[in-house]
Write a protein that holds these residues in place. Structure first.
Motif, PDB file in Angstrom:
ATOM      1  N   ASP A1452      -3.255  -9.643  59.955  1.00 36.60           N
ATOM      2  CA  ASP A1452      -4.443  -8.828  59.811  1.00 36.60           C
ATOM      3  C   ASP A1452      -4.055  -7.359  59.672  1.00 36.60           C
ATOM      4  OD1 ASP A1452      -7.144  -9.008  59.511  1.00 36.60           O
ATOM      5  OD2 ASP A1452      -7.549  -8.370  61.566  1.00 36.60           O
ATOM      6  N   ASN A1453      -3.138  -6.944  60.523  1.00 35.45           N
ATOM      7  CA  ASN A1453      -2.663  -5.561  60.485  1.00 35.45           C
ATOM      8  C   ASN A1453      -2.038  -5.232  59.150  1.00 35.45           C
ATOM      9  OD1 ASN A1453      -3.286  -3.976  62.523  1.00 35.45           O
ATOM     10  ND2 ASN A1453      -1.539  -4.481  63.816  1.00 35.45           N
ATOM     11  N   THR A1458      -2.105  -2.291  54.096  1.00 36.87           N
ATOM     12  CA  THR A1458      -1.915  -2.324  52.643  1.00 36.87           C
ATOM     13  C   THR A1458      -3.174  -1.853  51.933  1.00 36.87           C
ATOM     14  OG1 THR A1458      -0.564  -4.270  53.006  1.00 36.87           O
ATOM     15  CG2 THR A1458      -1.124  -3.748  50.734  1.00 36.87           C
ATOM     16  N   ILE A1459      -4.341  -2.342  52.436  1.00 36.01           N
ATOM     17  CA  ILE A1459      -5.582  -1.964  51.763  1.00 36.01           C
ATOM     18  C   ILE A1459      -5.788  -0.454  51.866  1.00 36.01           C
ATOM     19  CG2 ILE A1459      -8.101  -2.135  51.934  1.00 36.01           C
ATOM     20  CD1 ILE A1459      -7.657  -5.118  52.549  1.00 36.01           C
ATOM     21  N   ARG A1460      -5.495   0.093  53.049  1.00 38.58           N
ATOM     22  CA  ARG A1460      -5.688   1.548  53.207  1.00 38.58           C
ATOM     23  C   ARG A1460      -4.791   2.312  52.245  1.00 38.58           C
ATOM     24  NH1 ARG A1460      -5.566   0.671  59.092  1.00 38.58           N
ATOM     25  NH2 ARG A1460      -7.702   0.101  59.590  1.00 38.58           N
ATOM     26  N   ILE A1475     -16.281  -5.521  64.721  1.00 44.30           N
ATOM     27  CA  ILE A1475     -16.733  -4.142  64.503  1.00 44.30           C
ATOM     28  C   ILE A1475     -15.561  -3.168  64.444  1.00 44.30           C
ATOM     29  CG2 ILE A1475     -18.107  -2.295  65.525  1.00 44.30           C
ATOM     30  CD1 ILE A1475     -20.028  -4.322  64.830  1.00 44.30           C
ATOM     31  N   ASN A1476     -14.530  -3.374  65.284  1.00 42.24           N
ATOM     32  CA  ASN A1476     -13.483  -2.340  65.384  1.00 42.24           C
ATOM     33  C   ASN A1476     -12.740  -2.136  64.062  1.00 42.24           C
ATOM     34  OD1 ASN A1476     -12.528  -5.036  66.300  1.00 42.24           O
ATOM     35  ND2 ASN A1476     -10.557  -4.016  66.054  1.00 42.24           N
ATOM     36  N   THR A1477     -12.781  -3.128  63.166  1.00 42.27           N
ATOM     37  CA  THR A1477     -12.007  -2.932  61.925  1.00 42.27           C
ATOM     38  C   THR A1477     -12.699  -1.978  60.974  1.00 42.27           C
ATOM     39  OG1 THR A1477     -13.093  -4.892  61.054  1.00 42.27           O
ATOM     40  CG2 THR A1477     -10.885  -5.187  61.911  1.00 42.27           C
ATOM     41  N   ILE A1478     -13.981  -1.658  61.194  1.00 46.91           N
ATOM     42  CA  ILE A1478     -14.633  -0.780  60.219  1.00 46.91           C
ATOM     43  C   ILE A1478     -14.996   0.568  60.836  1.00 46.91           C
ATOM     44  CG2 ILE A1478     -15.561  -2.581  58.739  1.00 46.91           C
ATOM     45  CD1 ILE A1478     -18.251  -1.883  60.387  1.00 46.91           C
ATOM     46  N   LEU A1479     -14.451   0.831  62.012  1.00 46.32           N
ATOM     47  CA  LEU A1479     -14.806   2.110  62.637  1.00 46.32           C
ATOM     48  C   LEU A1479     -14.241   3.287  61.846  1.00 46.32           C
ATOM     49  CD1 LEU A1479     -14.525   1.302  66.425  1.00 46.32           C
ATOM     50  CD2 LEU A1479     -16.572   1.811  65.115  1.00 46.32           C
ATOM     51  N   ASP A1480     -13.270   3.029  60.943  1.00 49.98           N
ATOM     52  CA  ASP A1480     -12.735   4.158  60.167  1.00 49.98           C
ATOM     53  C   ASP A1480     -13.299   4.180  58.744  1.00 49.98           C
ATOM     54  OD1 ASP A1480     -11.585   1.867  59.372  1.00 49.98           O
ATOM     55  OD2 ASP A1480      -9.523   2.624  59.324  1.00 49.98           O
TER      56      ASP A1480
END
Length: 1531
Positions: A1452-1453, A1458-1460, A1475-1480
């Protein structure tokens, strides 16, 4: 001898002059002796068998019926007539007035009345015996006795009548007495033909059928008439006879099977102890375990190793052998013996017809023979053919019922075995292969047993034919025989076929990536290969057909040519020629059957091996878990070591646990540390190497992957328990199923599709939990049930069901979990590290001890981005994807523990439904079924369907084919007429020396030429048909495939994959193979019947008079039969699939069924399912016999009439034509039979065309490309604009998205959140136009997506789906099916996706074969491959449907990073489950019930404290104050 009889009778016993006159008669002495003794002897011989019932200890008590009383009164009256006859004789001899010197009456007049008197008393006893026999409604032997008695008395009847008419009545008392007796006997005959049916008899009329009705199958008329009036349905089927029911058959079979299996096991032990147990065997076993270790290290060599492992297997023969066939023979020995007797009688009678034909011909030639002999021959011919029909049909009936019983016995045994099979045995085969045992292998046994008697009958027929032919023609027979034998091997040509249908399983992904054309091309490629093979095969079979068609002509040509050439005194006359031809016709059948029989025997041997291996495999050790209630603890494991197989390494070592009653115990540990294995061990699913387990009380089990039955939601939860409404509602409430019920169309009565297809992953898990909660067990084993549900639901379930305040608070619960924030609330925590229990204790004590547990907490707490309150759900291994097939935990773990994948590919269909997992719950209350019931066509097949097939074949092919076959038939008739001319030469040249050689040679030449011409024409016809059929196959398949690929996604959602596969597999197979065959046979039969009628009319013009009535009867019989039979076939196939799907379901849910102890209930359910199928199979078998009996009677009438008319008009006929017409008539019976068979077969098969064309008319989705093509670089910016966008899944359903309006700027990163069913997945589906807008529009860079082609749209967007889906094929093909990119590009993206090292390490590199569904890669690797796909497409808009729980945190990490980095220039939409994956994200869109309720930056939304805040809080992402600061820091 004769003199003694003369004295006994007081008249002459025999004198030839009685018969040597135009009106023959029998001497009175014969009528009083032989004709009296024959029927009585028959009666006395059968008596002991009947009388045995009278002496049973507990006789069956039947009431006295009127019919019984009537029969007994008749026998009593007959007894009185016998007494009267005796009295008459005594009176004549000893009356006082009589003259003592007068001659006394002959002895026969004393003996016969006594014989009769005793016999009539015996008849009364026998009738009483029949009454006491259970379930007997009449006696066949008594009926036959009365029939014989009446027939024998007819001779005396006519003698007395003649005398009375010519000489007057000489002995009035005896004359009257005889006719009274005869009348009584006739009444007795009629009454014995009526069934004495008890009033309480059930529905099934067979049980109440009388003897005559049983042999003619008249009792079946009711079903046929019903079927003719209206299409039959399952409710019309009669109950099975007790002896045909599954439970009866399987019980008999199992007793014998177990004895045989025991013997076979003993044999195996002996064999093992004989072979030396030296060191080398040990070495082999070690070799394997090392093999396994090596495989652990180098996965890429797994494929090769797999093959090696197979070769190395030392225990290939390590299962008990050769016990299955003896078990079958012993179980069904009586049916086998009965059918063998019938077959033998029929075979012998078959050789009587040619002999009768011979005397018929000599009768027409020799005018000095009296006419009455001709009539006798005609009647004899009819009797012989009628008996032959009766015996043949009884034989067939028994064989087909035997086949049905064998199939049932095997199916029941396989099912029962599957419930107790051990894991060692389960590793051997996949679910698909196990289901195959039940479907294919059992069916194969069924087919072979139908014809098993041909093994001895064929050789017998061949030997008898040769003997009779030798008598006729002498040694020249050998010439013909040689030709025949040479032709046998040519029939053994067969070809194999294979098909691939992976396309359907992944329809969804194909649509998202716009990859359909590539796959269509691939499938078409495979299909073309297949058609090439078919064409080759068709040509080969055309050669075989050519040879087979020439065979009769060549054989007779060879024989006759040799016969007339050998000696001048050998003249071919009609007797010899036509008797020989009849014998050759008998000979053709066994010679054609033997090769077929042998090849099917060979196939059955393969099935036998498979079945013996499976049924003889080890059972699960039922004593592995003890249930001793004297223990204090609820669960005790002492010093246990457990493995997945007897040879495997232990997965759990030295486990000792004591769990107190009522405690909640959590089991934690890293991925692969053995948590699921511990649960399996407690269920007794694992092999126990040492130690013991005790469980006090009953068990309920929730597997990691929910197992859902294809039944209503209610049935899934009740799972066989009784309904308690309050408890049921309470369970629904605590399992959070109430909202789901509102969304499901039928509430609790909604039918759930196969494998739970219309529930999302989370819903399935909640249903599974509800099932456990409802079962009120003592101990609950919960294998990570919370990982598949959204975090707020997980929290609800823990609080309301599992936790210390939940519904199960007083029960013992063992919970495997990754949810860290549940741990403070449990009573005890068990920590597993690599299969060993490292610590046990409460949360606080383990926190303090700083051991493995605190490491575990730290690992997960770091990943969890907020502190330990974060409710993150960590996946384990291959976790519930939205809709992967629900294999039970055992097979999942077996796969994981060994990393040795199943030896075969999984026979399973992976239906991907990332986009649908939530959608189905939004389907509103329109009808309770998601899966529509498969349309079953009823009634007559429309004529247009035949036309459609002929059209797709091409009219040219169809018409020439029929024309060629017609000419061939003309040649056939011509050849036989020529033969009759040839035989007439014998009359023209009565003394052989005058027979000119040139005439003889001409006869042979023309005869041969016509024979070869036939063969040639058949050859041409078959080739034409083959080409036409391949044309038709190609057209139909192409249309079906291209249409299925263009079908909208909705079609795949509402149609079970099996149904679509069925169209491609079964129906296309029918179009390829069956229809051309039945079409050809049909045309052949039609022409054959017409030819026969033509020849008979040519020979005896009188025959034309009865053609019309026969044709009318024939037409009606055929219409009645076809209507019934067709519907019975349909019912059979419709009721057959539930057997297999129920079995597949059982195999998939074995652990659950065993855990709840519901094996018995499933066994019963299986028996009911099989019985339902048998209820339509049995009538179908009978319907075929019903038809055959009627058609053969028609054929027999034709034989009789052609013989009769030949006798009537013998003065005008030549013997050749008589021989021709009768030998044709003898053959017509079979042809008629086949003709109706083929008509109905053609109708049954042509349905496939109907079914295929049904799917070629599905409404397609929008065009793939349109005139409006977007610019090549579109979308260049990646702006997305929704404008009042509304959408619904089906026209009749409510809206799912209610007017979405928003703007997404170029390169923005948007997170989309919302509760289950809020419409998150629907939104992305709309971007791809998987579902079309109801209103509003979506603009991408200003282009309205509704106006461009689907492929233009879909190929410019990229999605990384929730479940990583791979196709079987190379890695390269999976990344780039159109081969647009260079290898360099592909290596580059593999590097970015962190896969370069892995792929580089593979032997085949990019050409590495991916197994079906990506079986041979880990889930993480699959997800990374999907990422590589996305990187390769470089589109400006990326949609990320975040994997719920399918990936471990590390992968997942990698993906997130990579996507970022790689997609900075893209617009990214992420559907978030955590939720925590979209906090940024730049902004977060919150959806609720299909509307956007909030859309802003995460920080702003958290401050606003609205919906998003609530979600974040529920998920434990925030403790209010900290969350704000943390998200601000990030932003």
């Amino acid at each position: 001898m004769s003199a003694a009889l003369d004295e006994y009778c007081g008249s002459i016993f025999w004198n030839a002059s009685f018969l040597d006159r135009p009106d023959p008669d029998l001497p009175v002495c014969v009528e009083r002796t032989v004709l009296v003794w024959v029927p009585l002897a028959f009666l006395w011989l059968l008596a002991p068998w009947h009388l045995a019932t009278l002496f049973k200890k507990k006789p069956f008590k039947a009431p006295f019926s009127k019919l019984y009383i009537c029969k007994q009164v008749l026998a009593g009256l007959l007894f009185l007539t016998a007494v009267a006859a005796l009295a008459l004789t005594l009176g004549e001899d000893y009356r006082p007035s009589s003259d003592s010197s007068a001659p006394k009456s002959p002895v026969v007049l004393y003996v016969n009345p006594v014989l009769f008197a005793v016999s009539w008393l015996l008849v009364m006893l026998l009738q009483e015996a029949v009454r006491r026999r259970e379930k007997a409604v009449d006696s066949g032997s008594l009926f036959l006795f009365w029939l014989l008695q009446v027939v024998c008395e007819i001779f005396a009847f006519q003698t007395l009548l003649r005398q009375a008419l010519t000489e007057g009545i000489s002995d009035l008392p005896r004359f009257c007495l005889f006719y009274i007796t005869f009348g009584l006997q006739l009444v007795a005959l009629v009454s014995s033909a009526i069934a004495d049916v008890p009033p309480d008899l059930k529905e099934n009329p067979e049980a109440g059928a009388a003897f005559v009705s049983r042999i003619t199958f008249n009792w079946f008329n009711r079903m046929v008439i019903n079927g003719y009036k209206r299409p039959l349905v399952q409710e019309d089927m009669w109950d099975l006879n007790e002896k045909d029911s599954t439970s009866h058959i399987s019980q008999e079979f199992e007793e014998i099977m177990n004895q045989e299996l025991r013997k076979a096991r003993i044999r195996l032990q002996r064999k093992k102890s004989k072979s030396k147990p030296g060191p080398d065997q040990n070495g082999l076993a070690k070799g394997i375990s090392q093999d396994v270790l090596v495989m652990e290290d180098t996965r890429e060599k797994a494929e090769k190793k797999k093959k090696k492992k197979k070769e190395k297997k030392p225990d290939e023969s390590n299962y008990p052998k050769s016990w299955l066939v003896p078990s079958i023979l012993k179980t069904f020995k009586w049916i086998l013996i009965e059918s063998a007797i019938f077959k033998l009688l029929q075979d012998l009678l078959a050789f009587a017809s040619p002999q009768l034909l011979k005397v018929m011909i000599s009768f027409t030639q020799d005018k000095s023979i009296y006419v009455w002999q001709g009539y006798i021959y005609a009647v004899l011919l009819m009797i012989v053919t009628f008996l032959q029909s009766v015996f043949l049909q009884q034989y067939f009936h028994r064989c087909f019922v035997l086949g049905m019983k064998v199939r049932t016995a095997i199916m029941a045994a396989v099912y029962k075995k599957a419930l107790v099979v051990s894991n060692d045995a389960r590793k051997e085969s996949t679910v698909g292969e196990t289901v195959n045992l039940m479907s294919a292998d059992a069916q194969r046994f069924n087919d072979v047993t139908n014809f098993i008697h041909l093994l001895w009958s064929c050789p017998l027929q061949i030997i008898l034919s040769i003997v009779f032919l030798w008598i006729e023609l002498g040694p020249s027979v050998l010439a013909g025989l040689l030709v025949m034998v040479l032709m046998v091997p040519i029939n053994g040509l067969l070809a194999t076929k294979s098909k691939t249908f992976q396309v359907l399983q992944i329809a969804f992904i194909l649509k998202l990536y716009a990859w359909e054309p590539s796959f269509e091309a691939q499938v078409q490629g495979i299909r073309d290969q297949e058609l090439k093979v078919m064409k080759k095969f068709a040509y080969l079979s055309a050669v075989a057909t050519f040879i087979f068609a020439c065979a009769p002509a060549l054989v007779s040509l060879a024989t006759f040519a040799v016969f007339v050439s050998v000696g001048t005194d050998n003249i071919l006359d009609a007797e010899k020629a036509f008797t020989s031809i009849s014998l050759f016709n008998i000979l053709r059948f066994p010679l054609a059957m033997l090769p077929m029989l042998i090849s099917s025997m060979v196939q059955t041997i393969v099935s036998k091996k498979r079945l013996e291996k499976f049924l003889g495999g080890e059972d699960l050790d039922m004593m592995a878990v003890q249930h001793d209630s004297s223990f204090r603890t609820a669960v005790t494991v002492s010093n246990g070591s457990f493995a997945w197989g007897s040879e495997a390494e232990p997965v759990l070592r030295n486990v000792s646990l004591d769990i107190a009653p009522g405690h909640l115990v959590a089991v934690v540990g890293a991925v692969g540390s053995g948590k699921s294995s511990l649960i399996s061990a407690l269920l007794g699913e694992m092999h126990n190497h040492s130690g013991s387990i005790n469980i006090k009380g009953s068990v309920a089990y929730v597997p990691q992957q929910a197992w859902i039955q294809n039944a209503t939601l209610k049935d899934n939860i009740l799972f066989g328990s009784d309904l308690d409404e309050d408890k049921f509602q309470r369970v629904l409430k605590v399992c959070a199923l109430e909202q789901d019920l509102e969304l499901l169309p039928g509430g609790v009565l909604t039918e759930i599709g196969e494998k739970g297809i219309n529930l999302s992953g989370g819903q399935k898990q909640r249903v599974s939990l509800a099932r456990a909660a409802y079962s009120s067990a003592d101990i609950y084993l919960l294998d990570d049930p919370l990982s598949a549900v959204d975090s707020h639901v997980g929290k609800h379930l823990f609080e309301r069901v599992i936790g210390p305040k939940g519904l199960l608070k007083d029960k013992t619960r063992i919970l495997v979990t990754h949810g860290i924030n549940f741990l403070p609330y449990v009573d005890e925590i068990v920590v597993l590290v690599d299969g060993v229990v490292s610590e046990v204790g409460s949360y606080s004590s383990l926190r303090a001890s700083r051991g493995a547990f605190s490491e575990f907490l730290d690992t997960y707490a770091k990943e969890a981005t907020s502190d330990a309150e974060q409710m993150d759900v960590v996946p384990e291994g291959e976790d519930p994807q939205a809709d992967s097939p629900p294999e039970d935990v055992v097979s999942v773990t077996l796969k994981r523990e060994n990393s040795l994948r199943h030896s075969q590919r999984h026979g399973k269909l992976r239906r991907n439904s990332s986009a649908r997992s939530k959608k189905d719950s939004e389907v509103t209350k329109k009808g309770q079924r998601l899966i529509e019931k498969e349309a079953m066509e009823t009634g007559k097949v429309k004529f247009s369907v035949y036309m459609q097939y002929l059209r797709s074949m091409g009219w040219g092919y169809a018409t020439t084919f029929v024309a060629v076959y017609f000419i061939q038939n003309v040649a056939f008739v011509g050849q036989n007429v020529w033969l009759s001319e040839w035989t007439n030469d014998a009359v023209r040249y009565p003394n052989e020396s005058t027979y000119p050689a040139h005439i003889r040679d001409m006869r042979i030449g023309v005869f041969g030429a016509l024979g070869i011409a036939q063969g040639f024409l058949v050859f041409v016809g078959t080739l034409l048909l083959a080409d036409g059929a391949i044309c038709a196959s190609r057209t139909l398949h192409t249309r079906l495939l291209s249409n299925i690929l263009r079908a909208p996604m909705l079609f795949f959602d509402t149609t079970p994959s099996g149904r679509v596969v069925n169209r491609f597999a079964k129906d296309i197979f029918t179009v390829d193979e069956m229809i051309p065959m039945s079409f050809r046979s049909w045309v052949l039969c039609l022409l054959g019947v017409l030819g026969t009628l033509f020849v008979i009319c040519l020979a005896t013009p009188l025959f034309t008079a009865i053609i019309v009535p026969l044709a009318v009867i024939y037409y009606f019989v055929q219409r009645f039969y076809v209507a019934t039979s067709r519907q019975l076939r349909r019912l059979d196939s419709v009721s057959r699939s539930p057997i297999y799907s129920h079995f597949g379901e059982t195999v998939a849910g074995l652990s659950v069924i065993r855990a709840y102890g519901h094996q018995e209930r499933f066994l019963e359910r299986n028996k009911v399912t099989i019985d339902n199928n048998l209820m339509s199979v049995y009538p179908w078998i009978v319907s075929n016999r019903w038809l055959a009996m009627r058609l053969e009677s028609l054929g027999n009438l034709m034989v009789f009439f052609s013989a009769l008319f030949a006798v009537i008009s013998r003065d005008t006929l030549d013997s050749g034509l008589v021989g021709l017409s009768i030998s044709y008539a003898l053959n017509v019976t079979q042809t008629l039979n086949w003709f109706v068979r083929m008509t109905s077969e053609l109708e049954t098969n042509i349905v496939a065309v109907e079914r295929v064309s049904e799917y070629t008319e599905i409404k397609n989705e929008a065009a793939w490309t349109t005139d409006k093509r977007p610019p090549d670089d579109w979308p260049s910016e990646g702006k997305v604009h929704f404008e009042d966008y509304k959408v619904r899944y089906r026209p009749e359903l409510e809206l799912v998205l209610h007017g979405i309006t928003c703007d997404i700027e170029s390169t923005e990163k948007i997170g989309i959140v919302g509760r289950t069913g809020a419409g998150k997945s629907s939104l992305t589906n709309c971007l791809f136009r998987i579902i079309e807008a109801a209103d509003g529009q979506i603009l991408i860079d200003g282009v309205d997506v509704a106006n461009i082609g689907l492929h233009d749209l879909r190929s410019r967007l990229t999605i990384i789906p929730q479940d990583p889906v791979l196709f079987s094929g190379t890695l390269r093909m999976n990344l780039d099916p159109f081969e647009k990119f260079s290898d360099e590009d592909i290596w580059k993206v593999l590097e970015l996706a962190h896969l370069k090292d892995f792929v580089g390490g593979l032997a085949a590199g990019l050409q590495h074969e991916v197994a079906e569904g990506g079986e041979n890669l880990s889930v993480g690797q699959r997800q990374l491959l999907c990422l590589a796909r996305a990187l390769l497409r470089k589109s400006r808009i990326l949609i990320l449907d975040e994997a719920t729980a399918a990936v471990d945190l590390e992968t997942d990490n990698l993906i997130q990073t990579t996507i970022r980095q790689e997609f900075t220039h893209c617009t990214v939409l992420t559907i978030a489950h955590r939720i925590n994956t979209i906090l940024d994200s730049s902004r977060v869109m919150v959806l609720d019930a299909g509307k956007i309720v909030e859309f802003d930056s995460p920080g702003a939304l958290l401050q606003k404290q609205g919906h998003f805040f609530a979600l974040a809080k529920e998920a434990g992402v925030i403790s209010t104050d900290r969350a704000l600061s943390s998200s601000n820091e990030r932003l």
